[in-house]
Design a protein around this motif. Structure first.
Motif, PDB file in Angstrom:
ATOM      1  N   VAL A  52       0.878  -1.184   0.018  1.00 12.29           N
ATOM      2  CA  VAL A  52       0.036   0.093  -0.049  1.00 12.29           C
ATOM      3  C   VAL A  52       0.808   1.245  -0.019  1.00 12.29           C
ATOM      4  CG1 VAL A  52      -2.095  -1.233   0.874  1.00 12.29           C
ATOM      5  CG2 VAL A  52      -0.138   0.083   2.471  1.00 12.29           C
ATOM      6  N   THR A  53       1.936   1.052  -0.555  1.00  5.84           N
ATOM      7  CA  THR A  53       2.939   2.175  -0.485  1.00  5.84           C
ATOM      8  C   THR A  53       2.351   3.304  -1.672  1.00  5.84           C
ATOM      9  OG1 THR A  53       4.813   0.588  -0.450  1.00  5.84           O
ATOM     10  CG2 THR A  53       5.315   3.054  -1.061  1.00  5.84           C
ATOM     11  N   THR A  54       2.334   4.707  -1.186  1.00  7.72           N
ATOM     12  CA  THR A  54       2.080   5.701  -1.952  1.00  7.72           C
ATOM     13  C   THR A  54       3.323   6.479  -2.226  1.00  7.72           C
ATOM     14  OG1 THR A  54       1.451   7.194  -0.071  1.00  7.72           O
ATOM     15  CG2 THR A  54      -0.190   5.591  -0.640  1.00  7.72           C
ATOM     16  N   ARG A  63       5.299   0.249   2.289  1.00  6.91           N
ATOM     17  CA  ARG A  63       4.320   0.194   3.385  1.00  6.91           C
ATOM     18  C   ARG A  63       3.475  -1.127   3.250  1.00  6.91           C
ATOM     19  NH1 ARG A  63      -0.426   3.301   4.331  1.00  6.91           N
ATOM     20  NH2 ARG A  63      -0.036   4.543   2.494  1.00  6.91           N
ATOM     21  N   LEU A  64       3.383  -2.014   4.074  1.00  6.09           N
ATOM     22  CA  LEU A  64       2.330  -3.362   3.763  1.00  6.09           C
ATOM     23  C   LEU A  64       1.138  -3.169   4.532  1.00  6.09           C
ATOM     24  CD1 LEU A  64       5.502  -5.566   3.744  1.00  6.09           C
ATOM     25  CD2 LEU A  64       4.055  -4.737   1.731  1.00  6.09           C
ATOM     26  N   LYS A  81       2.572  -2.393   8.445  1.00 10.16           N
ATOM     27  CA  LYS A  81       4.193  -2.423   8.840  1.00 10.16           C
ATOM     28  C   LYS A  81       4.729  -1.507   7.685  1.00 10.16           C
ATOM     29  CE  LYS A  81       4.728  -7.175   9.140  1.00 10.16           C
ATOM     30  NZ  LYS A  81       5.169  -8.323   9.246  1.00 10.16           N
ATOM     31  N   ARG A  82       6.041  -1.154   8.072  1.00  5.34           N
ATOM     32  CA  ARG A  82       6.778  -0.630   7.081  1.00  5.34           C
ATOM     33  C   ARG A  82       8.145  -1.494   6.940  1.00  5.34           C
ATOM     34  NH1 ARG A  82       5.619   4.622   5.545  1.00  5.34           N
ATOM     35  NH2 ARG A  82       3.824   5.479   6.696  1.00  5.34           N
ATOM     36  N   ASP A 112      12.219  -7.908  11.425  1.00  4.41           N
ATOM     37  CA  ASP A 112      12.326  -7.066  12.779  1.00  4.41           C
ATOM     38  C   ASP A 112      11.328  -7.524  13.633  1.00  4.41           C
ATOM     39  OD1 ASP A 112      10.220  -6.102  11.523  1.00  4.41           O
ATOM     40  OD2 ASP A 112      11.046  -4.072  11.332  1.00  4.41           O
ATOM     41  N   ASP A 113      10.334  -8.414  13.363  1.00  4.84           N
ATOM     42  CA  ASP A 113       9.440  -9.057  14.434  1.00  4.84           C
ATOM     43  C   ASP A 113       9.801 -10.231  14.641  1.00  4.84           C
ATOM     44  OD1 ASP A 113       8.532  -9.604  11.754  1.00  4.84           O
ATOM     45  OD2 ASP A 113       6.398  -9.363  12.105  1.00  4.84           O
TER      46      ASP A 113
END
Length: 189
Positions: A52-54, A63-64, A81-82, A112-113
Motif C-alpha cells: 500500500v505504498t503511496t 508500506r504493507l 508495517k513498514r 524485525d518482528d
C-alpha cells in the motif's frame, strides 16, 4: 500432515482450482486457499500482505497492510508495517523472486518482528511476490514451525500463491517506484 507424494500435491491443487471456480468473493476463495495450505504445509501460519505504498511515503520504504491472515487474533487483518530496503525487500519487490528462509538465524536476519515469530514457534518462511507485470502488489506468506521446507511444499505454496493472486486487488494509490530496477525485459537484455 503434508504428504511427500507428488500426485497427492497435484490432486490437492486441482481440487483447489475447482473449488475456486465456485468462490463468490475473496474471503471464500482465500479460505479455500488456506484449507489447501494446511494440507500442503502442515503446521504453519499464512498471510497476504498488500503493498500500500503511496507517493507520499519515504522513497526508501515499502508500506504493507495485511489483507488476509490465518491467525487473525495474533496477526489481524489490516495490520500495517513498514519495510526498508533490505535484501528481503530487494528479492520480493525489486527482483520479483520467491524468498525461502529456513532456520531461526535466517528469520532473525530478515524480519524485525522475529521475536514474536519465535515465540509462536515459527522457524521458516516462503514469501511469494504477487506480480502484475513487474509490480509486486502483494506478498503471499507461509511461516512454518519446521526449520526446513521440502521442495514439494515450496512448489505447493508457490502454486497456491498463483491461485490466490486473482483475489487480491492492487491498492488504489500504490506508487510503483521499484518496478524494473532488477526485472529486465528479455528483449532489452
Amino acid at each position: 500432515m503434508p504428504s511427500d507424494n507428488p500426485s497427492t500435491l497435484t490432486t490437492r491443487i486441482a481440487g483447489l482450482l475447482d473449488a475456486l471456480a465456485d468462490a463468490r468473493n475473496a474471503d471464500d476463495a482465500l479460505r479455500e486457499v488456506d484449507r489447501c495450505r494446511r494440507q500442503i504445509a502442515g503446521e504453519s501460519i499464512f498471510s497476504i500482505q498488500q503493498n500500500v505504498t503511496t507517493a507520499q511515503d519515504p522513497a526508501d520504504e515499502i508500506r504493507l497492510s495485511r489483507f488476509y491472515s490465518s491467525e487473525a487474533e495474533r496477526y489481524p487483518v489490516n495490520g500495517a508495517k513498514r519495510k526498508t530496503l533490505t535484501p528481503w525487500t530487494e528479492c520480493l519487490f525489486v527482483q520479483g523472486r520467491v524468498f525461502v528462509g529456513e532456520g531461526a538465524d535466517e528469520l532473525a536476519r530478515h524480519f524485525d518482528d522475529f521475536e514474536l515469530m519465535h515465540a509462536h514457534g515459527l522457524q521458516s518462511v516462503v514469501n511469494v511476490p504477487l506480480l502484475q507485470g513487474n509490480l509486486c502488489y502483494a506478498t503471499f506468506n507461509v511461516f512454518g514451525t519446521r526449520a526446513r521446507w521440502q521442495p514439494q511444499e515450496v512448489l505447493g505454496i508457490r502454486l497456491l500463491a498463483l491461485a490466490a493472486a486473482r483475489w487480491v486487488p492492487v491498492a488504489p494509490d500504490l506508487a510503483p517506484r521499484f518496478i524494473g530496477a532488477s526485472l529486465r525485459n528479455p528483449v532489452e537484455a
